[in-house]
Design a protein around this motif. Sequence first.
Motif, PDB file in Angstrom:
ATOM      1  N   ASP A  58       0.671  -1.088   0.023  1.00  0.00           N
ATOM      2  CA  ASP A  58       0.008  -0.226  -0.101  1.00  0.00           C
ATOM      3  C   ASP A  58       0.859   1.190  -0.062  1.00  0.00           C
ATOM      4  O   ASP A  58       1.567   1.570   0.918  1.00  0.00           O
ATOM      5  CB  ASP A  58      -0.865  -0.005   1.201  1.00  0.00           C
ATOM      6  N   LEU A  59       0.746   2.006  -1.134  1.00  0.00           N
ATOM      7  CA  LEU A  59       1.642   3.138  -1.068  1.00  0.00           C
ATOM      8  C   LEU A  59       1.346   4.352  -0.063  1.00  0.00           C
ATOM      9  O   LEU A  59       2.222   5.021  -0.048  1.00  0.00           O
ATOM     10  CB  LEU A  59       1.739   3.680  -2.652  1.00  0.00           C
ATOM     11  N   SER A  60       0.241   4.233   0.396  1.00  0.00           N
ATOM     12  CA  SER A  60      -0.243   5.116   1.339  1.00  0.00           C
ATOM     13  C   SER A  60       0.497   4.792   2.842  1.00  0.00           C
ATOM     14  O   SER A  60       0.260   5.672   3.744  1.00  0.00           O
ATOM     15  CB  SER A  60      -1.597   5.653   1.502  1.00  0.00           C
ATOM     16  N   ARG A  61       1.030   3.849   2.899  1.00  0.00           N
ATOM     17  CA  ARG A  61       1.492   3.395   4.172  1.00  0.00           C
ATOM     18  C   ARG A  61       2.899   3.987   4.586  1.00  0.00           C
ATOM     19  O   ARG A  61       3.395   4.157   3.612  1.00  0.00           O
ATOM     20  CB  ARG A  61       1.659   1.651   4.091  1.00  0.00           C
ATOM     21  N   LYS A  62       3.038   4.502   5.744  1.00  0.00           N
ATOM     22  CA  LYS A  62       3.907   5.295   6.297  1.00  0.00           C
ATOM     23  C   LYS A  62       5.227   4.580   5.937  1.00  0.00           C
ATOM     24  O   LYS A  62       6.429   4.902   5.425  1.00  0.00           O
ATOM     25  CB  LYS A  62       3.684   5.637   7.526  1.00  0.00           C
ATOM     26  N   ALA A  63       5.642   3.165   6.421  1.00  0.00           N
ATOM     27  CA  ALA A  63       6.678   2.604   6.227  1.00  0.00           C
ATOM     28  C   ALA A  63       7.115   2.343   4.667  1.00  0.00           C
ATOM     29  O   ALA A  63       8.421   2.519   4.380  1.00  0.00           O
ATOM     30  CB  ALA A  63       6.584   1.195   6.921  1.00  0.00           C
ATOM     31  N   VAL A  64       6.000   2.302   3.859  1.00  0.00           N
ATOM     32  CA  VAL A  64       6.483   2.318   2.489  1.00  0.00           C
ATOM     33  C   VAL A  64       7.094   3.391   1.946  1.00  0.00           C
ATOM     34  O   VAL A  64       7.874   3.500   1.190  1.00  0.00           O
ATOM     35  CB  VAL A  64       5.424   1.695   1.804  1.00  0.00           C
ATOM     36  N   ARG A  65       6.210   4.597   2.094  1.00  0.00           N
ATOM     37  CA  ARG A  65       6.654   5.712   1.997  1.00  0.00           C
ATOM     38  C   ARG A  65       7.915   6.301   2.492  1.00  0.00           C
ATOM     39  O   ARG A  65       8.909   6.944   1.507  1.00  0.00           O
ATOM     40  CB  ARG A  65       5.468   6.726   2.037  1.00  0.00           C
ATOM     41  N   LYS A  66       8.167   5.844   3.643  1.00  0.00           N
ATOM     42  CA  LYS A  66       9.417   6.208   4.029  1.00  0.00           C
ATOM     43  C   LYS A  66      10.648   5.291   3.294  1.00  0.00           C
ATOM     44  O   LYS A  66      11.749   6.137   3.255  1.00  0.00           O
ATOM     45  CB  LYS A  66       9.619   5.910   5.631  1.00  0.00           C
ATOM     46  N   TYR A  67      10.503   4.254   3.060  1.00  0.00           N
ATOM     47  CA  TYR A  67      11.350   3.472   2.320  1.00  0.00           C
ATOM     48  C   TYR A  67      11.850   4.014   0.820  1.00  0.00           C
ATOM     49  O   TYR A  67      12.888   4.182   0.379  1.00  0.00           O
ATOM     50  CB  TYR A  67      10.993   1.959   2.420  1.00  0.00           C
ATOM     51  N   LEU A  68      10.865   4.677   0.332  1.00  0.00           N
ATOM     52  CA  LEU A  68      10.940   4.926  -1.118  1.00  0.00           C
ATOM     53  C   LEU A  68      11.314   6.573  -1.046  1.00  0.00           C
ATOM     54  O   LEU A  68      11.545   7.161  -1.986  1.00  0.00           O
ATOM     55  CB  LEU A  68       9.645   5.127  -1.833  1.00  0.00           C
ATOM     56  N   GLY A  69      11.423   6.998   0.264  1.00  0.00           N
ATOM     57  CA  GLY A  69      11.903   8.325   0.281  1.00  0.00           C
ATOM     58  C   GLY A  69      10.735   9.530  -0.232  1.00  0.00           C
ATOM     59  O   GLY A  69      11.116  10.620  -0.544  1.00  0.00           O
ATOM     60  N   LEU A  70       9.628   9.136   0.028  1.00  0.00           N
ATOM     61  CA  LEU A  70       8.256  10.081  -0.524  1.00  0.00           C
ATOM     62  C   LEU A  70       7.769  10.792   0.932  1.00  0.00           C
ATOM     63  O   LEU A  70       7.055  11.440   0.588  1.00  0.00           O
ATOM     64  CB  LEU A  70       7.487   9.300  -1.023  1.00  0.00           C
ATOM     65  N   LEU A  71       8.287  10.421   2.219  1.00  0.00           N
ATOM     66  CA  LEU A  71       7.725  10.912   3.325  1.00  0.00           C
ATOM     67  C   LEU A  71       8.309  12.015   3.504  1.00  0.00           C
ATOM     68  O   LEU A  71       9.511  12.242   3.823  1.00  0.00           O
ATOM     69  CB  LEU A  71       7.854  10.012   4.447  1.00  0.00           C
ATOM     70  N   GLU A  72       7.279  13.094   3.532  1.00  0.00           N
ATOM     71  CA  GLU A  72       7.951  14.628   3.878  1.00  0.00           C
ATOM     72  C   GLU A  72       7.800  14.933   5.300  1.00  0.00           C
ATOM     73  O   GLU A  72       6.906  14.291   5.915  1.00  0.00           O
ATOM     74  CB  GLU A  72       6.945  15.578   2.916  1.00  0.00           C
TER      75      GLU A  72
END
Length: 727
Positions: free
Chosen positions: A107-121
Amino acid sequence: MSSGRVLSLRWLGRVFNIERRTAPSELPLYLCPAFRSLSVENTTLRRQCRPSARPVQLRRLHTEASASVSAEPAPVVKQTSKTLPLQCHGCGALSQTVAPNEAGYYDLSRKAVRKYLGLLEESNNTPVTNTDEIVEQALQSVDVEALEQQGINLKALLPERDTPSATTVPETYKPPLCDRCHNLIHHSAGNSIYHPSIESLRDTIEETPYKHNHVYHVLDAADFPMSLLPRLHSLLDIPLRTQNRRAKPVKYQHGRLMEMSFIISRSDLLAPRKEQVDSLMPYLKETLREALGRVGGRVRLGNVHCVSAKRSWWTKELKEQIWKRAGAGWMVGKANVGKSQLFEAIYPKGRMDWEAPKQQISVKMFPKPEQPATSSAPSSGSHEDDANPFLPVNPNAPVPESPLLPPPQPETNYPPMPVVSPLPGTTASPIRVPFGSGRGELIDLPGLARSDLEYHIRPEHRPDLIMKSRIVPTQQVLKPGQSLLLGGFIRITPRFDHSDADNVAETDDNGLVFLAYGFTPLEAHTTATDKAVAVQTQAEGAPRVRNIALPGTGDRIAHAGAFQLRYDVTRARTGPLTRKEAVGLKVDRLPYRVLGIDILVEGVGWVEVAVQVRTKHLFPNEDGDGEQQQQQRRQQQPLQTLDLRPEPVNAEKKKEKGRKGGEEEVEPKWPVIDVYSPEGRFIGYRPPMNAWVLNKPKKDTKSRPRKSMKGVKKVMKKMRREREGNE
């Protein structure tokens, strides 16, 4: 939801391939080898190891892309070179963003996934604390020059303003788990994956790139040996070492070396101490030999290991063996036998800096040449999608030649391990974890189908079927007319073999007393047989005894078998009577025999049943036979014992001589127990392990013993005499 958020999610969906859909005529292709497309993608690829091979079934890394493209402008999103992992390191499923209810979904909206991809602002509401400003404010109220004259330099605490600040190294994060593995770990919720067939695992092992391969057949100690695959060595074409000393210990086939070892996992369920489990090794080997059938009589079982990953019993020795063997190590077994937990315990960690000597031969067999990036692949995606850096597949990497075996994980000293869960079918696809800088790799394969017993149990009680820790059972006494219920849906009823009325062993009280010990996580309950039948069949007006079976299971209860208690455990249960250092009586001189058997419940545990029978009832007197003739007949027809020593060489000749002399063998009148289960399945038996002797509750020695009244009585008697003398 705001329009900006909708546009952002749509753009992220196109970037991460989230809008791709599976073709209606195909199945998902990111699961274990059993989940292959039914349509053969490439009929030109054929197996070269067997002449009559089937077309190769291909595995796709992603599903097909849809032609619909949104015409709305994409918002500006932070770009990154990081991609999703090729596989989920927890279950092995290939990464996908299409089916939320399947394995490997991120799930691309999950925080752990976005953090791994570098998309978490970073949030702007979080206050940023500058340590340098705090130090400067503290130094304003201090005489810095006076402290410098005394040798205390406080200005060194501040950074130099002239030099530029050092660039911060970006933090690397551990690859996230897929949503299914995340729910298994944190919420204990998830769905089982369809178990592959033995043919799928065989085809996967044949794709090995290593010359030396070792298959570790993992068995579960809870229902040993029901988790054994008797024909696994023949299906995988692995020769077992025979007892012939002249046989070659190593044999290559098709240029590869295939060997097999048996590992009995979760051995801490058998006994509380490691020394006690080691003493059971002769029994375990002999039981395994009988379970192998005709092959077991001529194979050498020096490759049996009894380990416990929970207690770290013999895991270090097995880890060193894997390191010395090198090559590929394959973990094969049924579902929920403890493969993933054992995988983490025996994997050689922290040995990436090992350097191979010059004389060592490479363990790899067929080095695969690098292919150009324009190599054909089973995908119909557009070139724009292939050039997208957000896709979890690197377009510049060579396409793997193996259609069944996925590529290995990147090698690190301490790689992430597979997920350990009581859910059967957790591992979805082979997980390859290399070690030793190319020395070898350990591969966790999906578990084969083990038992369908859980489909007869209510969903909230299905976790209760797994024995998670050693059980200290209570002794259940079964008198005539009583039965033992396990979980309310399995019934054990003692009886005699009434096939012949003259073959019934009767005692003075017209009945035997059976002792049962339930080594299962199911609740044991002793009651009258008619009440036990009502509870098991879910009849109206049944007693209020807990039954964890689904409604309607009572109509499918059937007879699972009648088991004779043919194993003599007198020596193990008589205590000091038969010990040489104590009384030292022989078993033949005792007026009774203790018989036993272990009833196995597949995937759950076992129940040890024992009964004491008088010898004269076990060997009834024949008309005209004297005591001396009865003694000779007992010697000619001994009971089956747990004495695992080999018989004398002339033992068989003596039996043949007795048959030629006209003496017929007399079958003892064994006691019998009946077992009833859903559909008459999931039940087995084995020689008794005598686990009650090793696991019986300890006596309470902490309580203070009762004070002797001997001294008090003497004092009272003395006082009474003095009182009488004074009078």
